[in-house]
Design a protein around this motif. Sequence first.
Motif, short mmCIF file in Angstrom:
data_model
loop_
_atom_site.label_atom_id
_atom_site.label_comp_id
_atom_site.label_asym_id
_atom_site.label_seq_id
_atom_site.Cartn_x
_atom_site.Cartn_y
_atom_site.Cartn_z
N ALA A 71 0.83 -1.22 0.00
CA ALA A 71 0.00 0.00 0.00
C ALA A 71 0.86 1.26 0.00
O ALA A 71 0.48 2.28 -0.56
CB ALA A 71 -0.92 -0.01 1.21
N HIS A 72 2.04 1.20 0.65
CA HIS A 72 2.86 2.40 0.79
C HIS A 72 4.16 2.33 0.01
O HIS A 72 5.12 3.01 0.36
CB HIS A 72 3.15 2.66 2.28
N LEU A 73 4.19 1.52 -1.06
CA LEU A 73 5.41 1.41 -1.87
C LEU A 73 5.89 2.80 -2.27
O LEU A 73 5.13 3.58 -2.87
CB LEU A 73 5.10 0.67 -3.18
N ASP A 74 7.14 3.10 -1.95
CA ASP A 74 7.70 4.41 -2.32
C ASP A 74 8.38 4.24 -3.68
O ASP A 74 9.55 3.91 -3.77
CB ASP A 74 8.71 4.82 -1.23
N VAL A 75 7.58 4.40 -4.75
CA VAL A 75 8.10 4.12 -6.09
C VAL A 75 7.84 5.28 -7.05
O VAL A 75 6.81 5.95 -6.96
CB VAL A 75 7.50 2.80 -6.63
N VAL A 76 8.81 5.52 -7.92
CA VAL A 76 8.67 6.54 -8.95
C VAL A 76 8.98 5.88 -10.30
O VAL A 76 9.98 5.16 -10.42
CB VAL A 76 9.66 7.72 -8.71
N PHE A 77 8.10 6.10 -11.29
CA PHE A 77 8.36 5.63 -12.65
C PHE A 77 8.81 6.86 -13.46
O PHE A 77 8.04 7.78 -13.65
CB PHE A 77 7.09 5.04 -13.28
N GLU A 78 10.06 6.85 -13.88
CA GLU A 78 10.61 8.01 -14.61
C GLU A 78 10.73 7.68 -16.10
O GLU A 78 11.58 6.86 -16.47
CB GLU A 78 12.02 8.32 -14.09
N PRO A 79 9.93 8.31 -16.95
CA PRO A 79 10.07 8.05 -18.39
C PRO A 79 11.41 8.58 -18.90
O PRO A 79 11.75 9.73 -18.63
CB PRO A 79 8.90 8.81 -19.02
N MET A 80 12.16 7.73 -19.58
CA MET A 80 13.46 8.11 -20.14
C MET A 80 13.43 7.74 -21.63
O MET A 80 12.61 6.89 -22.01
CB MET A 80 14.60 7.31 -19.49
N PRO A 81 14.32 8.32 -22.45
CA PRO A 81 14.29 7.97 -23.88
C PRO A 81 14.45 6.46 -24.10
O PRO A 81 13.85 5.89 -25.00
CB PRO A 81 15.49 8.72 -24.46
N GLU A 82 15.23 5.79 -23.24
CA GLU A 82 15.49 4.35 -23.46
C GLU A 82 14.46 3.45 -22.74
O GLU A 82 14.59 2.23 -22.74
CB GLU A 82 16.92 3.99 -23.03
N GLY A 83 13.47 4.04 -22.13
CA GLY A 83 12.45 3.25 -21.42
C GLY A 83 12.18 3.87 -20.06
O GLY A 83 12.76 4.90 -19.72
N VAL A 84 11.31 3.21 -19.29
CA VAL A 84 10.95 3.77 -17.98
C VAL A 84 11.96 3.34 -16.93
O VAL A 84 12.30 2.16 -16.83
CB VAL A 84 9.53 3.29 -17.58
N ARG A 85 12.45 4.30 -16.16
CA ARG A 85 13.35 3.97 -15.05
C ARG A 85 12.51 3.83 -13.79
O ARG A 85 11.63 4.65 -13.53
CB ARG A 85 14.37 5.09 -14.88
N VAL A 86 12.78 2.77 -13.02
CA VAL A 86 11.97 2.49 -11.83
C VAL A 86 12.81 2.74 -10.58
O VAL A 86 13.89 2.16 -10.41
CB VAL A 86 11.46 1.03 -11.83
N ILE A 87 12.31 3.62 -9.72
CA ILE A 87 13.04 3.99 -8.51
C ILE A 87 12.24 3.53 -7.29
O ILE A 87 11.09 3.92 -7.11
CB ILE A 87 13.22 5.54 -8.41
N LEU A 88 12.86 2.69 -6.47
CA LEU A 88 12.22 2.20 -5.24
C LEU A 88 13.00 2.74 -4.05
O LEU A 88 14.21 2.51 -3.94
CB LEU A 88 12.22 0.67 -5.21
N GLU A 89 12.31 3.46 -3.19
CA GLU A 89 12.94 4.07 -2.01
C GLU A 89 14.24 4.77 -2.39
O GLU A 89 15.28 4.61 -1.73
CB GLU A 89 13.17 2.98 -0.94
N GLY A 90 14.19 5.52 -3.49
CA GLY A 90 15.33 6.33 -3.91
C GLY A 90 16.40 5.58 -4.68
O GLY A 90 17.39 6.19 -5.12
N GLU A 91 16.21 4.27 -4.89
CA GLU A 91 17.25 3.49 -5.56
C GLU A 91 16.76 2.99 -6.92
O GLU A 91 15.61 2.55 -7.04
CB GLU A 91 17.63 2.30 -4.67
N ASP A 92 17.62 3.07 -7.93
CA ASP A 92 17.26 2.59 -9.27
C ASP A 92 17.20 1.06 -9.27
O ASP A 92 18.23 0.40 -9.11
CB ASP A 92 18.29 3.10 -10.28
N VAL A 93 16.01 0.50 -9.43
CA VAL A 93 15.84 -0.96 -9.40
C VAL A 93 15.33 -1.49 -10.75
O VAL A 93 14.79 -2.59 -10.82
CB VAL A 93 14.87 -1.39 -8.26
N THR A 94 15.52 -0.68 -11.79
CA THR A 94 15.01 -1.03 -13.12
C THR A 94 15.41 -2.45 -13.52
O THR A 94 14.60 -3.23 -14.01
CB THR A 94 15.52 -0.03 -14.18
N ARG A 95 16.68 -2.78 -13.30
CA ARG A 95 17.16 -4.12 -13.67
C ARG A 95 16.83 -5.15 -12.61
O ARG A 95 16.48 -6.28 -12.91
CB ARG A 95 18.68 -4.09 -13.92
#
Length: 235
Positions: A71-95
Amino acid sequence: MSEHGVTATQAPILTIDGPGGSGKGTISRLVADRLGWNLLDSGALYRLTGLAALRHGVDLTDEAALEPLAAHLDVVFEPMPEGVRVILEGEDVTRAIRTEQAGDRASQVAALPAVRRALLQRQRNFQQPPGLVADGRDMGTVVFPQAELKIFLTASAEERAMRRYRQLREAGETASLSSLLKEIQVRDTRDMQRSVAPLLPADDAIELDTTHLTIPEVVERLTATLAQRGLGPEA
Ligand code: DC
């Protein structure tokens, strides 16, 4: 109201459901790009919940602890030219969320009703003008039953394992075709047999077997079907 005179709740929705490896992810992204619509990758939310559990030391069967985490996932989806970057609790977890282990953890937490409930509204919030392509397992049955067009993509388990194998090899990772096939079968069974929101086509979904179709062929068919229904740029 948006500048196009469409409110969020009126923004049209295309749902694309189906098992892993059916081509949903790539096809959803290409169709969303073609239409200029928003994209919901709902599997990413389950993958993120599984990863957050691992990082917080929460057991994957501990439904009571997983619910608030989802319910409280701290996540940001950042659109980038190469695809969406996924940030969880401030850390890039795309891969990190794309590994086979992350997929398996996602499938486990996705079987828990409290986790699915906790993620429901977050998914519905993606319905924004000018429209939404929603990729998942229960987009047409549970999350957006009112969608204008529902597609259910399938492909044989062997073909899906082969696609995943090629993807991993292209990403420079090692993989075994036979263990990929086994993992796909385990995950299909779990996703189809769970008691809540199992992987199933909605009654009004169009089923499309992609085993012998290329990705551009599927994208063409979907955009043509949308246009027939008066949706999308070719309408
Ligand atoms: O599409 P994916 O491989 O990223 O999904 C990962 C897992 O999450 C999948 O095994 C089932 C689950 N899932 C789900 O239960 N409901 C969704 N709408 C999306 C994914």
